[in-house]
Design a protein around this motif. Structure first.
Motif, PDB file in Angstrom:
ATOM      1  N   ILE A  28      -7.825   1.334  -0.917  1.00 18.30           N
ATOM      2  CA  ILE A  28      -7.671   2.770  -1.122  1.00 18.30           C
ATOM      3  C   ILE A  28      -7.991   3.470   0.191  1.00 18.30           C
ATOM      4  O   ILE A  28      -8.501   2.855   1.130  1.00 18.30           O
ATOM      5  CB  ILE A  28      -8.581   3.323  -2.235  1.00 18.30           C
ATOM      6  CG1 ILE A  28     -10.067   3.186  -1.844  1.00 18.30           C
ATOM      7  CG2 ILE A  28      -8.298   2.636  -3.561  1.00 18.30           C
ATOM      8  CD1 ILE A  28     -11.011   3.944  -2.770  1.00 18.30           C
TER       9      ILE A  28
ATOM     10  N   LEU B 218     -15.667   8.872  -7.947  1.00 15.83           N
ATOM     11  CA  LEU B 218     -15.103   7.934  -6.987  1.00 15.83           C
ATOM     12  C   LEU B 218     -16.206   7.096  -6.344  1.00 15.83           C
ATOM     13  O   LEU B 218     -16.098   5.857  -6.252  1.00 15.83           O
ATOM     14  CB  LEU B 218     -14.318   8.697  -5.915  1.00 15.83           C
ATOM     15  CG  LEU B 218     -13.826   7.897  -4.714  1.00 15.83           C
ATOM     16  CD1 LEU B 218     -12.966   6.714  -5.134  1.00 15.83           C
ATOM     17  CD2 LEU B 218     -13.050   8.816  -3.758  1.00 15.83           C
TER      18      LEU B 218
ATOM     19  N   ILE C  52       0.847  -1.190   0.000  1.00 14.09           N
ATOM     20  CA  ILE C  52       0.000   0.000   0.000  1.00 14.09           C
ATOM     21  C   ILE C  52       0.883   1.241   0.000  1.00 14.09           C
ATOM     22  O   ILE C  52       1.662   1.460   0.929  1.00 14.09           O
ATOM     23  CB  ILE C  52      -0.933   0.012   1.224  1.00 14.09           C
ATOM     24  CG1 ILE C  52      -1.867  -1.204   1.185  1.00 14.09           C
ATOM     25  CG2 ILE C  52      -1.750   1.302   1.268  1.00 14.09           C
ATOM     26  CD1 ILE C  52      -2.705  -1.371   2.432  1.00 14.09           C
TER      27      ILE C  52
ATOM     28  N   LEU D 177      -2.886  10.051   0.590  1.00  7.32           N
ATOM     29  CA  LEU D 177      -3.721   9.044  -0.071  1.00  7.32           C
ATOM     30  C   LEU D 177      -3.114   7.661   0.096  1.00  7.32           C
ATOM     31  O   LEU D 177      -1.893   7.500   0.131  1.00  7.32           O
ATOM     32  CB  LEU D 177      -3.849   9.356  -1.564  1.00  7.32           C
ATOM     33  CG  LEU D 177      -4.465  10.704  -1.941  1.00  7.32           C
ATOM     34  CD1 LEU D 177      -4.455  10.868  -3.457  1.00  7.32           C
ATOM     35  CD2 LEU D 177      -5.886  10.832  -1.396  1.00  7.32           C
TER      36      LEU D 177
ATOM     37  N   VAL E 266     -11.688   0.374   1.993  1.00  7.63           N
ATOM     38  CA  VAL E 266     -11.533   1.831   1.989  1.00  7.63           C
ATOM     39  C   VAL E 266     -11.254   2.293   3.414  1.00  7.63           C
ATOM     40  O   VAL E 266     -12.129   2.223   4.284  1.00  7.63           O
ATOM     41  CB  VAL E 266     -12.790   2.524   1.441  1.00  7.63           C
ATOM     42  CG1 VAL E 266     -12.552   4.030   1.323  1.00  7.63           C
ATOM     43  CG2 VAL E 266     -13.183   1.944   0.079  1.00  7.63           C
TER      44      VAL E 266
ATOM     45  N   LYS F  90      -7.359   9.899  -8.517  1.00  8.52           N
ATOM     46  CA  LYS F  90      -6.389   8.826  -8.297  1.00  8.52           C
ATOM     47  C   LYS F  90      -7.052   7.626  -7.630  1.00  8.52           C
ATOM     48  O   LYS F  90      -6.864   6.476  -8.064  1.00  8.52           O
ATOM     49  CB  LYS F  90      -5.235   9.321  -7.426  1.00  8.52           C
ATOM     50  CG  LYS F  90      -4.212   8.232  -7.121  1.00  8.52           C
ATOM     51  CD  LYS F  90      -3.035   8.763  -6.322  1.00  8.52           C
ATOM     52  CE  LYS F  90      -2.043   7.638  -6.021  1.00  8.52           C
ATOM     53  NZ  LYS F  90      -0.870   8.130  -5.258  1.00  8.52           N
ATOM     54  N   LEU F  91      -7.837   7.866  -6.585  1.00  6.01           N
ATOM     55  CA  LEU F  91      -8.477   6.755  -5.886  1.00  6.01           C
ATOM     56  C   LEU F  91      -9.509   6.063  -6.778  1.00  6.01           C
ATOM     57  O   LEU F  91      -9.601   4.833  -6.807  1.00  6.01           O
ATOM     58  CB  LEU F  91      -9.139   7.252  -4.604  1.00  6.01           C
ATOM     59  CG  LEU F  91      -8.201   7.834  -3.537  1.00  6.01           C
ATOM     60  CD1 LEU F  91      -8.998   8.240  -2.300  1.00  6.01           C
ATOM     61  CD2 LEU F  91      -7.103   6.862  -3.165  1.00  6.01           C
TER      62      LEU F  91
ATOM     63  N   SER G 176      -3.203   3.744  -1.577  1.00  3.15           N
ATOM     64  CA  SER G 176      -3.632   2.929  -2.717  1.00  3.15           C
ATOM     65  C   SER G 176      -2.684   1.752  -2.864  1.00  3.15           C
ATOM     66  O   SER G 176      -1.480   1.884  -2.676  1.00  3.15           O
ATOM     67  CB  SER G 176      -3.655   3.744  -4.011  1.00  3.15           C
ATOM     68  OG  SER G 176      -2.368   4.246  -4.329  1.00  3.15           O
TER      69      SER G 176
ATOM     70  N   HIS H 243      -7.778   3.816  -9.194  1.00  3.07           N
ATOM     71  CA  HIS H 243      -7.290   2.573  -8.586  1.00  3.07           C
ATOM     72  C   HIS H 243      -8.417   1.546  -8.482  1.00  3.07           C
ATOM     73  O   HIS H 243      -8.201   0.355  -8.723  1.00  3.07           O
ATOM     74  CB  HIS H 243      -6.709   2.862  -7.205  1.00  3.07           C
ATOM     75  CG  HIS H 243      -6.025   1.690  -6.578  1.00  3.07           C
ATOM     76  ND1 HIS H 243      -4.843   1.171  -7.047  1.00  3.07           N
ATOM     77  CD2 HIS H 243      -6.383   0.911  -5.520  1.00  3.07           C
ATOM     78  CE1 HIS H 243      -4.493   0.126  -6.307  1.00  3.07           C
ATOM     79  NE2 HIS H 243      -5.410  -0.046  -5.378  1.00  3.07           N
ATOM     80  N   VAL H 244      -9.623   2.013  -8.145  1.00  2.00           N
ATOM     81  CA  VAL H 244     -10.772   1.101  -8.084  1.00  2.00           C
ATOM     82  C   VAL H 244     -11.068   0.531  -9.463  1.00  2.00           C
ATOM     83  O   VAL H 244     -11.279  -0.683  -9.631  1.00  2.00           O
ATOM     84  CB  VAL H 244     -12.012   1.834  -7.530  1.00  2.00           C
ATOM     85  CG1 VAL H 244     -13.245   0.932  -7.612  1.00  2.00           C
ATOM     86  CG2 VAL H 244     -11.782   2.260  -6.084  1.00  2.00           C
TER      87      VAL H 244
ATOM     88  N   THR I 123     -16.307   8.314  -0.030  1.00  2.00           N
ATOM     89  CA  THR I 123     -15.456   7.185   0.361  1.00  2.00           C
ATOM     90  C   THR I 123     -16.238   6.224   1.250  1.00  2.00           C
ATOM     91  O   THR I 123     -16.827   5.263   0.776  1.00  2.00           O
ATOM     92  CB  THR I 123     -14.185   7.684   1.075  1.00  2.00           C
ATOM     93  OG1 THR I 123     -14.551   8.506   2.216  1.00  2.00           O
ATOM     94  CG2 THR I 123     -13.310   8.496   0.134  1.00  2.00           C
TER      95      THR I 123
END
Length: 240
Positions: free
Chosen positions: A39, A98, A17, A23, A73, A54-55, A25, A58-59, A128
């Motif tokens: 994330i 997101l 990670i 952040l 998360v 960015k997050l 990820s 990544h998902v 989130t």
């Protein structure tokens, strides 16, 4: 618990990670061997356009790789980033991107679990933790959808009036216990026990239906939402 302690307890078999500019990820090996996508936000960082993008990316990358391992998360954030640049770029759309990515993961069979371990508020909270299928908390977490001074500006009610309402109505009140009473938080974990086991237990009994309204009714913190939702479903079924 510190973030390092949380990660060690959640993923004793190791994780990869990255922690950059507040952040989180990467990926982590769960109990049983599945590799989860991870994330999050740390250090009470605000969530802006760049972070949400960015997050969310990544998902989506995790979905592209396939599989059915969870998306975890971890949340310790400020609110959304209050800057002119972010607002002009359409921060609300990036936060929605997101949130929709997490909802898509859930719809595609990737269970999404939010873990509140610090502070969070407003748009960052919604995009989130509240966008996950299941939300749990650790003792000391400080969630607030909106603080009372901000709520006072929006509702035109005084802070004193809202403070009084918060004593009896959890939807007006910040804090982990109040969010649990409304059904927003499923349970609070015990940090003295392995978090990996508690995560596995939550995943093992995950419901495919969103039961937050029913939990809010059972716990007395949101008594009307479940009945209203059921009535809407009945009317929609008849109309169909």
């Amino acid at each position: 618990m510190t973030l390092d302690e949380i990660l060690q307890s959640l993923f004793p078999d190791g994780h990869d990670i990255a922690r950059t500019d507040g952040l989180l990820s990467g990926s982590a090996t769960m109990k049983g061997g599945a590799v989860a996508a991870v994330i999050g936000v740390e250090g009470r960082a605000p969530l802006g356009v760049d972070g949400a993008l960015k997050l969310g990316g990544h998902v989506l990358d995790a979905l592209e790789r396939g599989g059915d391992a969870p998306v975890i998360v971890l949340v310790d954030s400020d609110s959304q980033r209050m800057s002119k640049r972010d607002e002009l770029l359409g921060l609300n759309e990036f936060l929605a991107h997101l949130a929709k990515g997490l909802i898509l993961a859930d719809l595609r069979g990737r269970p999404t679990v939010g873990i509140l371990y610090g502070h969070t508020a407003a748009g960052a909270f919604i995009a989130t933790a509240l966008a996950t299928r299941v939300l749990v908390g650790l003792p000391g977490a400080e969630p607030e959808v909106m603080d009372l001074p901000s709520m006072a500006r929006v509702t035109k009610l005084s802070v004193e009036v809202l403070t009084e309402k918060a004593r009896s109505t959890p939807v007006f009140a910040p804090g982990l216990d109040n969010l649990a009473r409304t059904g927003g938080v499923l349970e609070t974990w015990d940090p003295s026990k392995p978090l990996a086991d508690q995560l596995a237990a939550v995943l093992g009994r995950a419901d495919t239906r969103d039961r937050r309204d029913a939990l809010g009714k059972e716990r007395g913190g949101r008594p009307k939402a479940a009945d209203i939702a059921e009535r809407v479903r009945e009317l929609a079924t008849r109309a169909g």
